[in-house]
Design an enzyme around this catalytic site. Structure first.
Site, PDB file in Angstrom:
ATOM      1  CG  ASP A   7      -0.557   2.154  -5.906  1.00 54.70           C
ATOM      2  OD1 ASP A   7      -0.981   2.502  -7.020  1.00 54.70           O
ATOM      3  OD2 ASP A   7      -0.824   2.766  -4.851  1.00 54.70           O
ATOM      4  CG  ASP A   9      -0.471   8.472  -7.221  1.00 55.78           C
ATOM      5  OD1 ASP A   9       0.580   9.111  -7.345  1.00 55.78           O
ATOM      6  OD2 ASP A   9      -1.282   8.305  -8.153  1.00 55.78           O
ATOM      7  CG  ASP A 183      -1.981   3.823  -1.009  1.00 63.31           C
ATOM      8  OD1 ASP A 183      -2.697   4.787  -0.714  1.00 63.31           O
ATOM      9  OD2 ASP A 183      -1.804   3.463  -2.191  1.00 63.31           O
TER      10      ASP A 183
END
Length: 222
Positions: A7, A9, A183
Site C-alpha cells: 500500500d 499512503d 496501514d
C-alpha cells in the site's frame, strides 16, 4: 520468487497523497478554500471509517485540474512532488522496497489513490509496477472525473492484482510467499489474501486486529 505488495499512503509515505494533493490545490488558489477543505476532510474521514464513496471522491478530487492543459497539470504535479512528497520519501521505506527488489521478489505498489498522483511517487521509489485507481479519459485523452474499470480499493485491490498477474501469465500460486504491507483496515481483504500480512504503521484498529491474529507489525516512521 516472492510477491511483495505495498500500500502507499500511510504505509510507504506518512501523509495521504490524495488528501495532500487536494490541500495543495487549495494553496494554489484553484478552489474555494473553505468549502473544498471541508469536503476534502469529509471524504478523508469517510475513507478512515471505511465508508468512502470512491466514485464521488474521484469526481470531486479531479474537478479542479482535469480541465486544465496537460502541460499545466504536469507542471503542477512536479511542484507537488518537489514541495510536498519529496520530504515524505523516507530512507526506511526506500530500504524496505529495495530489500525485496534486491532479493528478486516481484514488487508492486497497490493503492486506492489515482494514477495521476501516484505514478510519480512510485517512480521515486523505483517501482515500475503500479496498481492504482485508473482515471477514465475521453476520446481526446482528457480526464472525465470517472473511474476506468475496477477501482483498486478494498476488495477491488484483489481483483486488480489478479488481473495484473494474469496479464503476465501468472497467478498467486506461482509464488512461494505473498507479502502485503498496509496501514489500514480498508485493506483487510488483501491482507487476508496474502500469506504474510504485515501491519505497517498501522491505525489503532488495524493494530488491534494484527495483535489478535498474530500478524507482524512494522513501524517505518519512528
Amino acid at each position: 520468487m516472492k510477491l511483495a505488495l505495498f500500500d502507499l499512503d500511510g504505509t510507504l509515505i506518512e501523509k495521504d497523497s490524495d488528501h495532500a494533493f487536494c490541500e495543495f490545490l487549495i494553496a494554489l488558489g484553484w478552489v474555494n478554500a473553505d468549502e473544498f477543505h471541508r469536503r476534502n476532510n469529509q471524504f478523508f474521514k469517510q475513507y478512515q471509517a471505511g465508508c468512502l464513496d470512491i466514485d464521488a471522491y474521484i469526481d470531486f478530487a479531479t474537478a479542479p485540474w482535469r480541465w486544465r492543459p496537460a502541460a499545466e497539470q504536469q507542471a503542477t504535479m512536479q511542484r507537488f512532488m518537489a514541495e510536498v512528497m519529496q520530504p515524505q520519501l523516507l530512507p526506511a521505506a526506500h530500504a524496505l522496497v529495495r530489500a525485496h527488489q534486491d532479493a528478486g521478489d516481484r514488487v508492486a505498489i497497490v493503492t486506492a489513490t489515482n494514477e495521476f498522483i501516484t505514478r510519480p511517487i512510485a517512480d521515486a521509489f523505483g517501482v515500475p509496477e503500479l496498481i492504482a485507481v485508473k482515471l477514465q479519459r475521453d476520446a481526446l485523452g482528457a480526464v472525465t472525473g470517472r473511474i476506468d474499470g475496477i477501482p483498486s480499493f478494498r476488495e477491488g485491490k484483489i481483483a486488480r492484482v489478479d488481473h495484473w498477474l494474469a496479464a503476465q501469465g501468472a497467478c498467486w500460486a506461482d509464488f512461494e510467499q505473498t507479502i502485503f504491507y498496509s496501514d489500514s483496515t480498508n485493506d483487510l481483504p488483501l491482507l487476508e489474501r496474502a500469506s504474510e500480512p504485515v501491519a505497517t504503521n498501522p491505525s489503532p484498529a488495524l493494530e488491534a486486529i494484527a495483535r489478535e491474529r498474530g500478524w507482524r507489525i512494522l513501524r517505518l516512521f519512528e
